[in-house]
Design a protein around this motif. Structure first.
Motif, PDB file in Angstrom:
ATOM      1  N   THR A   2      -3.132 -11.903  -7.503  1.00 43.82           N
ATOM      2  CA  THR A   2      -4.531 -12.758  -7.118  1.00 43.82           C
ATOM      3  C   THR A   2      -4.542 -11.897  -5.398  1.00 43.82           C
ATOM      4  O   THR A   2      -5.634 -11.674  -5.254  1.00 43.82           O
ATOM      5  CB  THR A   2      -3.938 -14.015  -6.696  1.00 43.82           C
ATOM      6  N   ALA A   3      -3.418 -11.417  -5.076  1.00 44.89           N
ATOM      7  CA  ALA A   3      -3.385 -10.728  -3.686  1.00 44.89           C
ATOM      8  C   ALA A   3      -4.341  -9.403  -3.773  1.00 44.89           C
ATOM      9  O   ALA A   3      -5.101  -9.122  -3.363  1.00 44.89           O
ATOM     10  CB  ALA A   3      -2.181 -10.481  -3.267  1.00 44.89           C
ATOM     11  N   ILE A   4      -3.790  -8.743  -5.019  1.00 51.19           N
ATOM     12  CA  ILE A   4      -4.325  -7.388  -5.193  1.00 51.19           C
ATOM     13  C   ILE A   4      -5.975  -7.500  -5.554  1.00 51.19           C
ATOM     14  O   ILE A   4      -7.076  -7.066  -4.955  1.00 51.19           O
ATOM     15  CB  ILE A   4      -3.807  -6.789  -6.473  1.00 51.19           C
ATOM     16  N   GLN A   5      -6.365  -8.684  -6.189  1.00 51.35           N
ATOM     17  CA  GLN A   5      -7.807  -8.829  -6.714  1.00 51.35           C
ATOM     18  C   GLN A   5      -8.519  -9.263  -5.201  1.00 51.35           C
ATOM     19  O   GLN A   5      -9.652  -8.725  -4.898  1.00 51.35           O
ATOM     20  CB  GLN A   5      -7.866 -10.271  -7.450  1.00 51.35           C
ATOM     21  N   GLY A   6      -7.686  -9.997  -4.267  1.00 48.53           N
ATOM     22  CA  GLY A   6      -8.590 -10.266  -2.730  1.00 48.53           C
ATOM     23  C   GLY A   6      -8.758  -8.876  -2.093  1.00 48.53           C
ATOM     24  O   GLY A   6     -10.052  -9.050  -1.747  1.00 48.53           O
ATOM     25  N   PHE A   7      -7.737  -7.883  -2.166  1.00 46.38           N
ATOM     26  CA  PHE A   7      -8.024  -6.614  -1.693  1.00 46.38           C
ATOM     27  C   PHE A   7      -9.382  -5.820  -2.220  1.00 46.38           C
ATOM     28  O   PHE A   7     -10.009  -5.347  -1.726  1.00 46.38           O
ATOM     29  CB  PHE A   7      -6.847  -5.738  -1.643  1.00 46.38           C
ATOM     30  N   GLU A  58      -1.326   0.816  -0.401  1.00 45.79           N
ATOM     31  CA  GLU A  58      -2.364   1.246   0.030  1.00 45.79           C
ATOM     32  C   GLU A  58      -3.487   0.526   0.520  1.00 45.79           C
ATOM     33  O   GLU A  58      -4.265   0.882   1.414  1.00 45.79           O
ATOM     34  CB  GLU A  58      -2.739   2.041  -1.231  1.00 45.79           C
ATOM     35  N   HIS A  59      -3.814  -0.716   0.127  1.00 45.47           N
ATOM     36  CA  HIS A  59      -4.694  -1.877   0.122  1.00 45.47           C
ATOM     37  C   HIS A  59      -4.275  -2.266   1.763  1.00 45.47           C
ATOM     38  O   HIS A  59      -5.287  -2.541   2.257  1.00 45.47           O
ATOM     39  CB  HIS A  59      -4.681  -2.965  -0.619  1.00 45.47           C
ATOM     40  N   LEU A  60      -3.373  -2.310   2.074  1.00 45.79           N
ATOM     41  CA  LEU A  60      -2.762  -2.813   3.387  1.00 45.79           C
ATOM     42  C   LEU A  60      -3.217  -1.544   4.720  1.00 45.79           C
ATOM     43  O   LEU A  60      -3.956  -2.050   5.537  1.00 45.79           O
ATOM     44  CB  LEU A  60      -1.466  -3.151   3.793  1.00 45.79           C
ATOM     45  N   PHE A  61      -3.011  -0.313   4.298  1.00 44.08           N
ATOM     46  CA  PHE A  61      -3.388   0.674   5.098  1.00 44.08           C
ATOM     47  C   PHE A  61      -4.855   0.838   5.184  1.00 44.08           C
ATOM     48  O   PHE A  61      -5.721   1.244   6.344  1.00 44.08           O
ATOM     49  CB  PHE A  61      -2.650   1.819   4.821  1.00 44.08           C
TER      50      PHE A  61
END
Length: 539
Positions: free
Chosen positions: A41-46, A76-79
């Protein structure tokens, strides 16, 4: 680095349950290990959401437990999100907050796990400059301070005066415009960075002069409390009189749940000690037990340092509950045992070992249970190290322990002295024990010093327990050692009771002296009267 650009709109393809999880901040408990569905879910949000959804996705990661698997799938999504904020943070109102949440994940990962996120000091400084510009956003500055906080944890990074000044301006601005949890989220890392910067003196002074220190020391938001206590500890070191009126408020943090808060409260009191009067330090003295009763991830060096300063000033003012808490920690906490004993002798942390040893020695006469708690480790080092490798502070601690509680360490003490005497060329134990150049000299000297300081009843008790110990083992050689120790102790004290009560033991030493036995003993006792006063003055 991913080349994905987060969109500001929410695509229809995102599953319904994902929408609910992304938009609900309470969907993940703090410290919870993320399920596969929550991570997806978090990855999809990004990947599929806009900046608002990306912020909530980062929030899932900040509340959940970070693991190598989670970090590998999301860093990678965070940065990406943080870099986009640096490039175009003011173009979308959701982006600065999303970047701040992402930066918080990075900072938490650095300080709470064995994972090493990349150090991004240039990115952090860029965010701070953008955030403090005329059209900046304070959430960008907060994101930058979080990245710099992680950099300080991981490297020798030290912010420039320019960056420190910008952080100070940020802190002062939000202190006037925001309050509650929002200010805590915006300010916490900034206070921590200023507290750890080697420079930035002007910036810290500017903040300290402009805010209400009393009110900030009473703030309870966990992140702000942690950041501000680091700032307060640095202020105590740089400008102790500024914190002197607030030691009552500062002392409450010695019993905080969070280890960093307790550590920095103790750090502040250690810095204040010797700089302000002892009356003002009393709140810290009376709550120091909290620093030893609560478990933590690191050795409580600053609590021990402050306790040492208190004991060095006057051991009698150490409250019984503080001494008992310290004793219990020494007895049960592995972090203490790693700093004394044979295994600790090879450690590089000599400063912490010296502070701990001198604290133990100062408090042992008042809290004899410390001897039983730490004695095995101390004599383990003395008995297993080569003479030239034994640290003097360990030897002194061994001599003190033997005088305080012979029942706990008397056997090891006499073994150590016996080994030292057998390696010498002197004819008698008295000659060996009187030789200050012998390796056993520091142990003997500290034993005799403590015996001189004791009142008559305590000195007689120590002597009696040593004699009883040797009588039980039926070892004539050790009785000679004890007799020599008591003869020397009598010279230090000029104590008729000691000489009278243990004359039979002293006689065994005297019987081995060359020439007239009675004259030699009498000379030793008489010489001790003048020597004692001279030695006391010199010490």
């Amino acid at each position: 680095m991913s080349t994905h650009t987060i969109r500001s709109d929410m695509p229809d393809s995102t599953p319904r349950h994902a929408l609910e999880l992304i938009s609900t901040k309470t969907s993940v408990d703090n410290g919870q290990l993320l399920t596969d569905d929550q991570l997806e879910t978090a990855i999809q949000g990004f990947e599929e959401g806009g900046y608002k959804e990306a912020k909530h996705a980062a929030g899932i990661l900040s509340r959940g437990k970070m693991t190598e698997e989670v970090w590998g799938a999301t860093h990678e999504h965070l940065f990406d999100l943080i870099e986009q904020a640096s490039a175009a943070g003011v173009l979308d109102e959701n982006l600065p907050r999303a970047a701040c949440t992402a930066a918080r994940v990075v900072a938490q990962t650095n300080s709470e796990t064995s994972i090493d996120p990349p150090v991004r000091t240039e990115l952090g400084e860029s965010l701070i400059r953008d955030g403090t510009s005329d059209v900046g956003d304070p959430w960008l500055t907060a994101a930058g301070t979080l990245l710099l906080s992680a950099a300080i944890d991981a490297t020798d990074y030290d912010p420039s005066d320019e960056i420190a000044k910008r952080i100070a301006e940020h802190l002062l601005t939000i202190s006037k415009k925001t309050d509650g949890s929002q200010e805590a989220n915006l300010a916490a890392a900034g206070y921590g960075v200023l507290g750890r910067a080697s420079g930035g003196d002007h910036a810290r002074t500017l903040v300290a002069e402009s805010i209400d220190l009393h009110q900030y020391l009473l703030r309870t938001e966990p992140n702000l409390r942690e950041g501000f206590l680091r700032f307060a500890a640095r202020l105590a070191n740089d400008d102790p009189t500024r914190l002197e009126p607030y030691t009552v408020e500062l002392a409450t943090h010695l019993r905080a749940d969070a280890f960093p808060v307790r550590r920095d409260a103790a750090r502040a009191f250690a810095a204040l000690s010797g700089e302000i009067d002892w009356e003002s330090l009393q709140p810290g003295v009376h709550t120091l037990d909290g620093a030893f009763e609560n478990d933590g991830p690191m050795f409580p060096l600053f609590a021990v340092r402050f306790l040492h300063q208190v004991a060095d000033h006057d051991p009698e003012i150490v409250p019984e509950r503080v001494g008992d808490a310290f004793t219990a920690a020494v007895r049960s906490d592995d972090r203490f045992t790693t700093r004394y004993g044979h295994a600790a002798a090879a450690e590089s942390g000599v400063v912490s070992r010296v502070i701990l040893s001198t604290t133990l020695e100062s408090l042992a006469p008042r809290f004899p249970a410390l001897v039983d708690a730490a004695g095995d480790g101390v004599f383990d080092e003395l008995l297993n190290r080569d003479d030239e490798d034994t640290q003097l502070f360990v030897a002194a601690l061994g001599g003190c322990f033997a005088a305080v509680d012979p029942d706990a360490v008397g056997e090891e003490f006499l073994q150590y002295l016996g080994d030292g005497i057998s390696q010498g060329e002197q004819d008698t134990p008295l000659d060996s024990l009187s030789d200050p150049d012998r390796a056993i000299g520091p142990v003997v000297d500290r034993f005799l010093t403590r015996m001189r300081e004791f009142d008559a009843d305590r000195a007689l008790s120590t002597a009696d327990r040593l004699v009883t110990l040797v009588d039980a083992t039926e070892t004539p050689d050790r009785l000679q050692v004890v007799g020599a120790l008591l003869l020397l102790a009598n010279r230090k004290r000029d104590d008729d009771d000691l000489a009278t009560n243990f004359q039979s033991v002293i006689d065994r030493v005297a019987s081995d002296l060359d020439g007239d036995r009675d004259d030699r003993v009498e000379d030793l006792l008489e010489d001790g009267t003048d020597d004692s006063a001279t030695q006391s003055e010199g010490e």
